[in-house]
Scaffold this motif. Structure first.
Motif, PDB file in Angstrom:
ATOM      1  N   ASN A   1       0.849  -1.190   0.000  1.00 25.33           N
ATOM      2  CA  ASN A   1       0.000   0.000   0.000  1.00 25.33           C
ATOM      3  C   ASN A   1       0.889   1.246   0.000  1.00 25.33           C
ATOM      4  O   ASN A   1       1.649   1.467   0.940  1.00 25.33           O
ATOM      5  CB  ASN A   1      -0.913  -0.035   1.232  1.00 25.33           C
ATOM      6  CG  ASN A   1      -1.788   1.200   1.336  1.00 25.33           C
ATOM      7  OD1 ASN A   1      -1.913   1.973   0.383  1.00 25.33           O
ATOM      8  ND2 ASN A   1      -2.391   1.385   2.491  1.00 25.33           N
TER       9      ASN A   1
ATOM     10  N   ASN B   1      -0.398   4.398  -0.444  1.00 28.39           N
ATOM     11  CA  ASN B   1      -1.229   5.543  -0.039  1.00 28.39           C
ATOM     12  C   ASN B   1      -1.177   6.674  -1.072  1.00 28.39           C
ATOM     13  O   ASN B   1      -1.325   7.844  -0.723  1.00 28.39           O
ATOM     14  CB  ASN B   1      -0.833   6.068   1.347  1.00 28.39           C
ATOM     15  CG  ASN B   1      -2.058   6.542   2.141  1.00 28.39           C
ATOM     16  OD1 ASN B   1      -3.168   6.053   1.930  1.00 28.39           O
ATOM     17  ND2 ASN B   1      -1.871   7.493   3.031  1.00 28.39           N
TER      18      ASN B   1
ATOM     19  N   LYS C   1     -11.241   0.639   3.909  1.00 27.52           N
ATOM     20  CA  LYS C   1      -9.868   1.107   3.629  1.00 27.52           C
ATOM     21  C   LYS C   1      -8.943   0.997   4.850  1.00 27.52           C
ATOM     22  O   LYS C   1      -9.359   1.282   5.963  1.00 27.52           O
ATOM     23  CB  LYS C   1      -9.898   2.591   3.235  1.00 27.52           C
ATOM     24  CG  LYS C   1     -10.621   2.869   1.942  1.00 27.52           C
ATOM     25  CD  LYS C   1     -10.298   4.234   1.388  1.00 27.52           C
ATOM     26  CE  LYS C   1     -10.784   5.381   2.251  1.00 27.52           C
ATOM     27  NZ  LYS C   1     -10.551   6.689   1.643  1.00 27.52           N
TER      28      LYS C   1
ATOM     29  N   THR D   1      -5.984   2.778   4.929  1.00 29.27           N
ATOM     30  CA  THR D   1      -5.404   4.117   5.086  1.00 29.27           C
ATOM     31  C   THR D   1      -6.281   5.110   4.315  1.00 29.27           C
ATOM     32  O   THR D   1      -7.178   4.683   3.561  1.00 29.27           O
ATOM     33  CB  THR D   1      -3.959   4.183   4.536  1.00 29.27           C
ATOM     34  OG1 THR D   1      -3.970   3.808   3.165  1.00 29.27           O
ATOM     35  CG2 THR D   1      -3.015   3.276   5.309  1.00 29.27           C
TER      36      THR D   1
ATOM     37  N   ARG E   1      -5.670   6.986   1.768  1.00 31.11           N
ATOM     38  CA  ARG E   1      -5.525   6.944   0.312  1.00 31.11           C
ATOM     39  C   ARG E   1      -5.183   5.547  -0.180  1.00 31.11           C
ATOM     40  O   ARG E   1      -4.344   5.381  -1.061  1.00 31.11           O
ATOM     41  CB  ARG E   1      -4.462   7.943  -0.148  1.00 31.11           C
ATOM     42  CG  ARG E   1      -4.799   9.412   0.081  1.00 31.11           C
ATOM     43  CD  ARG E   1      -5.945   9.875  -0.815  1.00 31.11           C
ATOM     44  NE  ARG E   1      -6.229  11.292  -0.631  1.00 31.11           N
ATOM     45  CZ  ARG E   1      -5.877  12.237  -1.507  1.00 31.11           C
ATOM     46  NH1 ARG E   1      -5.258  11.941  -2.599  1.00 31.11           N
ATOM     47  NH2 ARG E   1      -6.205  13.501  -1.259  1.00 31.11           N
ATOM     48  N   SER E   2      -5.819   4.513   0.424  1.00 31.44           N
ATOM     49  CA  SER E   2      -5.609   3.184  -0.173  1.00 31.44           C
ATOM     50  C   SER E   2      -6.571   3.030  -1.352  1.00 31.44           C
ATOM     51  O   SER E   2      -7.565   3.748  -1.462  1.00 31.44           O
ATOM     52  CB  SER E   2      -5.749   2.041   0.827  1.00 31.44           C
ATOM     53  OG  SER E   2      -6.676   2.269   1.823  1.00 31.44           O
TER      54      SER E   2
ATOM     55  N   PHE F   1      -9.740   7.452   8.633  1.00 31.42           N
ATOM     56  CA  PHE F   1      -9.612   7.032   7.233  1.00 31.42           C
ATOM     57  C   PHE F   1     -10.941   6.531   6.660  1.00 31.42           C
ATOM     58  O   PHE F   1     -11.213   6.684   5.475  1.00 31.42           O
ATOM     59  CB  PHE F   1      -8.590   5.888   7.076  1.00 31.42           C
ATOM     60  CG  PHE F   1      -7.222   6.199   7.633  1.00 31.42           C
ATOM     61  CD1 PHE F   1      -6.741   7.504   7.682  1.00 31.42           C
ATOM     62  CD2 PHE F   1      -6.401   5.177   8.097  1.00 31.42           C
ATOM     63  CE1 PHE F   1      -5.475   7.788   8.180  1.00 31.42           C
ATOM     64  CE2 PHE F   1      -5.132   5.447   8.605  1.00 31.42           C
ATOM     65  CZ  PHE F   1      -4.674   6.763   8.647  1.00 31.42           C
TER      66      PHE F   1
ATOM     67  N   TYR G   1       2.679   8.857   3.113  1.00 31.92           N
ATOM     68  CA  TYR G   1       2.673   7.872   2.025  1.00 31.92           C
ATOM     69  C   TYR G   1       4.065   7.275   1.845  1.00 31.92           C
ATOM     70  O   TYR G   1       5.023   7.678   2.508  1.00 31.92           O
ATOM     71  CB  TYR G   1       2.176   8.494   0.717  1.00 31.92           C
ATOM     72  CG  TYR G   1       2.787   9.832   0.405  1.00 31.92           C
ATOM     73  CD1 TYR G   1       4.076   9.936  -0.068  1.00 31.92           C
ATOM     74  CD2 TYR G   1       2.065  11.015   0.632  1.00 31.92           C
ATOM     75  CE1 TYR G   1       4.651  11.158  -0.328  1.00 31.92           C
ATOM     76  CE2 TYR G   1       2.631  12.257   0.364  1.00 31.92           C
ATOM     77  CZ  TYR G   1       3.923  12.318  -0.106  1.00 31.92           C
ATOM     78  OH  TYR G   1       4.499  13.534  -0.361  1.00 31.92           O
TER      79      TYR G   1
END
Ligand SMILES: Cc1cc2nc3c(=O)[nH]c(=O)nc-3n(C[C@H](O)[C@H](O)[C@H](O)COP(=O)(O)O)c2cc1C
Length: 359
Positions: A27, A29, A68, A70, A72-73, A114, A351
């Protein structure tokens, strides 16, 4: 010169894979605000595939917005994601690389920052690393999650993936159902091992029925390092059931958030391969090992010792995605220095970054 074992093709579910080196789910992110594919993700996997690995498993991808791990997964639960994922599979497959995607639900390890909600779990057992008491899933919500995994698998097939990998490890939702440590239910999803495995088995059956052609892999835990967790004796019962239901390969990892210290110690000593070797004796499908393989000599060693059938290289290929081609041409490799910077969440970063490679 004798052929390198890592460079001998292998078959998964009738697909020939050109070599035995796998880039495991990582991942980054780097997804868009709603979990969509970005150019940065495309470039990352394009470079990884161009470097010559036989298989890429795209990072843990959420089957619903609240699944999710995170902020921004990646997500794959709606047709709106298809165009991005189609671009992704195209650039992976262009390099004759087998394209898989890991499907996951974060479960009780979810972070409301998240997911925007209280975490969901089989029995409301708190993950100490998160510190929030999760809600207990109703039988109807469980049936809904089953449908979501099947829906994501259908979308993955439409996007061009050869395989979906169910994330049954690292303490996420499906793992929580399998483990007595987190599953204290007394309905059809709890108690004996068949009940604890019910959700996973129903997801496998559902995917088989809806998209018979797609290969289903499983990322499993060799050892959880907690009382009542998954261990060798549980796996002896569990994994043959998964194989019979239709799992085409097993990728062996270990540990959950609450045992992360033990997990990292074992991983950094390469001990996960002992679990892979144990699991190879339990089932009759290709087994991937992982953990601190930073070069192809170590990968070769594990394969020659019979620890596994394929070797996943995560941090090593983050540091140098061209490792395989460079090795074959006797060029110098930018080796991972194990600085740990890539574990961005542990270090309060947003990230994935790497101290050896500019990303
Ligand atoms: C930044 C990062 C993200 C990861 N994301 C995932 C993931 O999404 N799913 C998963 O099963 N494992 C994930 N992992 C674990 C890796 O797949 C792999 O098992 C681990 O890094 C050990 O392999 P290595 O020593 O070759 O890096 C992640 C690891 C790192 C460092």
């Amino acid at each position: 010169m004798e052929k390198f074992k890592w460079n001998i093709p292998i078959e998964i579910g009738g697909h020939r894979i050109k070599n035995r080196i796998v880039f495991p789910p990582i991942n980054t992110n780097w997804a868009g605000e709603n979990g969509e594919i970005t150019d940065k993700i495309i470039n990352f996997y394009r470079e990884t595939a161009a470097g010559g690995c036989g298989m890429i498993v795209v990072s843990g991808t959420a089957v619903s917005p609240d699944a999710k791990s995170t902020d921004r997964s990646l997500c794959l639960y709606d047709e709106k994601y298809l165009s991005g994922f189609m671009r992704l599979t195209k650039c992976i497959k262009k390099e004759d690389c087998f394209a898989a995607i890991q499907l996951m639900h974060v479960g009780g390890q979810g972070n409301p920052d998240f997911t925007g909600r209280i975490p969901l779990s089989p029995s409301g057992i708190k993950c100490m690393a998160i510190g929030i008491e999760p809600a207990v899933l109703s039988i109807y919500e469980i049936a809904d999650i089953q449908k979501k995994f099947i829906n994501s698998a259908k979308l993955a097939y439409s996007a061009g993936f050869h395989a979906v990998e169910l994330h049954l490890a690292h303490g996420y939702l499906l793992h929580e159902f399998l483990s007595e440590h987190t599953n204290k239910r007394n309905d059809i999803y709890g108690g004996n091992i068949l009940n604890r495995a019910r959700l996973v088995l129903d997801i496998i059956k559902g995917i088989r029925a809806e998209v018979p052609i797609i290969i289903i892999g499983a990322r499993v835990s060799g050892e959880d390092f907690v009382k009542d967790g998954i261990n060798e004796s549980i796996n002896r019962e569990l994994l043959p059931m998964f194989q019979d239901a239709g799992i085409g390969y097993f990728s062996v990892t270990a540990g959950i958030y609450d045992s992360s210290r033990a997990k990292h110690e074992a991983m950094s000593q390469g001990l996960f391969f002992a679990y892979a070797k144990g699991i190879k004796d339990m089932i009759d499908r290709p087994v991937m090992g992982v953990g601190k393989v930073l070069d192809l000599i170590t990968a070769e060693d594990h394969l020659r010792k019979g620890d596994c059938d394929m070797v996943a290289i995560g941090r090593g290929l983050i540091a140098d995605p061209m490792m395989i081609k460079k090795f074959l041409n006797s060029n110098k490799i930018n080796r991972c220095i194990e600085c740990d910077q890539c574990r961005f969440l542990r270090h309060g970063s947003k990230y994935l970054t790497c101290s050896v490679r500019e990303l």
